[in-house]
Design an enzyme around this catalytic site. Structure first.
Site, PDB file in Angstrom:
ATOM      1  N   ASN A  38       2.861   5.225  -5.997  1.00 44.84           N
ATOM      2  CA  ASN A  38       1.931   5.305  -7.127  1.00 44.84           C
ATOM      3  C   ASN A  38       2.320   6.478  -8.014  1.00 44.84           C
ATOM      4  O   ASN A  38       2.336   7.622  -7.550  1.00 44.84           O
ATOM      5  CB  ASN A  38       0.500   5.503  -6.619  1.00 44.84           C
ATOM      6  CG  ASN A  38       0.067   4.387  -5.685  1.00 44.84           C
ATOM      7  OD1 ASN A  38      -0.269   3.309  -6.123  1.00 44.84           O
ATOM      8  ND2 ASN A  38       0.114   4.650  -4.388  1.00 44.84           N
ATOM      9  N   TYR A  71     -12.617   4.160  -2.035  1.00 41.18           N
ATOM     10  CA  TYR A  71     -13.285   4.942  -3.065  1.00 41.18           C
ATOM     11  C   TYR A  71     -14.791   5.114  -2.896  1.00 41.18           C
ATOM     12  O   TYR A  71     -15.373   6.031  -3.467  1.00 41.18           O
ATOM     13  CB  TYR A  71     -13.026   4.304  -4.440  1.00 41.18           C
ATOM     14  CG  TYR A  71     -11.568   4.239  -4.789  1.00 41.18           C
ATOM     15  CD1 TYR A  71     -10.850   5.391  -5.076  1.00 41.18           C
ATOM     16  CD2 TYR A  71     -10.890   3.027  -4.807  1.00 41.18           C
ATOM     17  CE1 TYR A  71      -9.506   5.346  -5.381  1.00 41.18           C
ATOM     18  CE2 TYR A  71      -9.539   2.963  -5.115  1.00 41.18           C
ATOM     19  CZ  TYR A  71      -8.854   4.124  -5.403  1.00 41.18           C
ATOM     20  OH  TYR A  71      -7.524   4.077  -5.704  1.00 41.18           O
ATOM     21  N   SER A  85      -4.841  -0.182  -5.960  1.00 39.53           N
ATOM     22  CA  SER A  85      -6.136   0.029  -5.309  1.00 39.53           C
ATOM     23  C   SER A  85      -6.541  -1.141  -4.409  1.00 39.53           C
ATOM     24  O   SER A  85      -7.719  -1.410  -4.233  1.00 39.53           O
ATOM     25  CB  SER A  85      -7.235   0.287  -6.350  1.00 39.53           C
ATOM     26  OG  SER A  85      -7.008   1.513  -6.999  1.00 39.53           O
ATOM     27  N   ASP A  94       2.933   5.248  -0.012  1.00 35.73           N
ATOM     28  CA  ASP A  94       2.209   4.751   1.156  1.00 35.73           C
ATOM     29  C   ASP A  94       3.211   4.244   2.189  1.00 35.73           C
ATOM     30  O   ASP A  94       4.143   3.501   1.843  1.00 35.73           O
ATOM     31  CB  ASP A  94       1.253   3.631   0.759  1.00 35.73           C
ATOM     32  CG  ASP A  94       0.183   4.110  -0.216  1.00 35.73           C
ATOM     33  OD1 ASP A  94      -0.159   5.302  -0.168  1.00 35.73           O
ATOM     34  OD2 ASP A  94      -0.302   3.293  -1.017  1.00 35.73           O
TER      35      ASP A  94
END
Length: 324
Positions: free
Chosen positions: A281, A224, A154, A265
Site C-alpha cells: 500500500n 477499522y 481495505s 502485507d
C-alpha cells in the site's frame, strides 16, 4: 528512527493541503486518515488545510497557493497514480510514491508479476474474467482460495472461497469493484504487515506487526471499526523471521520504485515459516487503528512527528525528496 520528524523548518513547508476523502470506495477511511493527519500537522504549527478532491477540482490547489500536499487518499483516484500525475503537472510536491510506482502497486496483478519476475515470494494466482474462469482457478489453486478485486483496498470485495459453489458469488462481488478480478492461493499461517520509510538505498523497514483477527477474519470491519483485532508490535516472532520479513519488504518496495513510505502485507506459511508478499500500500491508513503509526511508535516516533517527517519528504518524480 526516533529522530524522524524532528529538526524540521515548519515555515519552509509553506501552505499544505491534506488531500482526503475523494471518490473511491475507501472515502470514509480516507476522511478518518486525513482528519488525523491534519490535526497532527496543525499541532506542529504547519499551515495545513483540508482539501477534498470530490468537492473541488485539483486545479484549485494552484489557485489557492498550496506549496505541497500530504496525500491521505486511499484507493482509486488517490493512490493509483492519477492524483500523483495531476500534481506532477501542477508542479506541487506530494508525499509517497510517484506516478508509475503508485499505478503499479495499486494493481495487485501487475505487482505480483513484477515480484515473481524479481524472485520475490508471493502466493500463486490467476486473473479471471468470469465465473467459469473462477471455477478453473479454484480447481488449480485449491481450497481455500481468495477472490478479490485487482485494484481496490481495505479488503473491499474480498471472499475466502471454501467450495466450488461459492465461486460465482465471490466473482460477482469482486467484479462490482473492478473489471479485473484476482484469484489467489490462500497461505495459512501468521498474518503480518510491515511499513517502510524513506527512499532508494535509505529506505528501511519499521518493526513487523503481527495481526490476530477474530476467527482469522481481518476484513474491512475488523480493520477499522472494531477493537477485537489484536496487533502485536513487537511481533513476538523469532528475530531471524522478523529480519527476513523486513528484508523482503524492503526489496518489494525498491523493486516497484516506491518512495517516501508504504506498508506491505505478508503471510508466514505455517508449514515451513516462509513469508509471502500479498500486496503493498503506497498510501497507508493513518487512522486510530492504522498500523504505520503503531510501528513508528515502537521506534520512538510519535504520530505527529511521523506526519511531519513524511510531509517533509514530499517530492516530485523528477527530483530527489525535498528534505526540509
Amino acid at each position: 528512527m526516533s529522530t524522524f520528524g524532528t529538526n524540521i523548518d515548519v515555515k519552509a513547508l509553506g501552505k499544505v493541503a491534506v488531500l482526503m476523502g475523494g471518490r473511491s470506495s475507501e472515502r470514509e477511511v480516507s476522511l478518518m486518515s486525513g482528519t488525523g493527519v491534519l490535526a497532527a500537522l496543525q499541532s506542529k504549527g504547519v499551515n495545513a488545510h483540508k482539501f477534498d478532491p470530490a468537492e473541488q477540482g485539483l486545479d484549485q490547489l494552484k489557485v489557492q497557493g498550496f506549496d505541497r500536499c500530504f496525500i491521505a487518499l486511499h484507493g482509486r483516484f488517490g493512490e493509483d497514480g492519477t492524483v500523483q500525475g495531476a500534481l506532477e503537472l501542477l508542479g506541487i510536491p506530494y508525499t509517497g510514491s510517484g506516478v508509475m510506482a503508485s499505478s503499479i502497486a495499486m494493481d495487485k496483478i501487475m505487482t505480483k508479476r513484477i515480484w515473481r519476475f524479481e524472485g520475490l515470494s508471493t502466493p500463486d494466482w490467476r486473473m479471471v474474467a468470469s465465473t467459469e474462469d473462477t471455477l478453473a482457478a479454484f480447481q488449480a489453486l485449491g481450497a481455500p482460495m481468495i477472490v478479490k478485486p485487482a485494484r481496490d483496498g481495505s479488503s473491499m470485495g474480498l471472499t475466502k472461497v471454501m467450495t466450488a459453489d461459492q465461486c460465482a458469488q465471490a466473482y460477482a462481488l469482486a467484479a462490482q469493484y473492478d473489471a479485473e478480478v484476482l484469484c489467489e492461493e490462500f497461505i495459512a499461517g501468521d498474518e503480518t504487515t510491515c511499513p517502510v520509510i524513506g527512499s532508494g538505498a535509505a529506505a528501511h523497514a519499521l518493526p513487523v506487526i503481527r495481526i490476530v483477527a477474530p476467527e482469522g477474519n481481518y476484513d474491512y470491519q475488523n480493520k477499522y471499526f472494531t477493537d477485537t483485532t489484536q496487533y502485536h508490535c513487537p511481533s513476538g516472532l523469532p528475530e531471524q523471521e522478523e529480519k527476513a520479513i523486513q528484508e523482503l519488504v524492503e526489496k518489494s518496495f525498491r523493486t516497484l520504485g516506491c518512495r517516501g513510505w508504504a506498508r506491505a502485507d505478508i503471510m508466514i506459511r505455517a508449514s515451513d515459516r516462509k513469508p509471502f508478499l500479498l500486496e503493498i500500500n503506497t498510501s497507508p491508513g493513518m487512522t486510530g487503528h492504522s498500523l504505520v503509526p503503531m510501528a513508528a511508535r515502537a521506534t520512538g516516533v510519535s504520530y505527529e512527528n511521523l506526519c511531519l517527517g513524511l510531509l517533509a519528504s514530499s517530492a516530485l518524480d523528477d527530483g530527489e525528496a525535498e528534505h526540509v
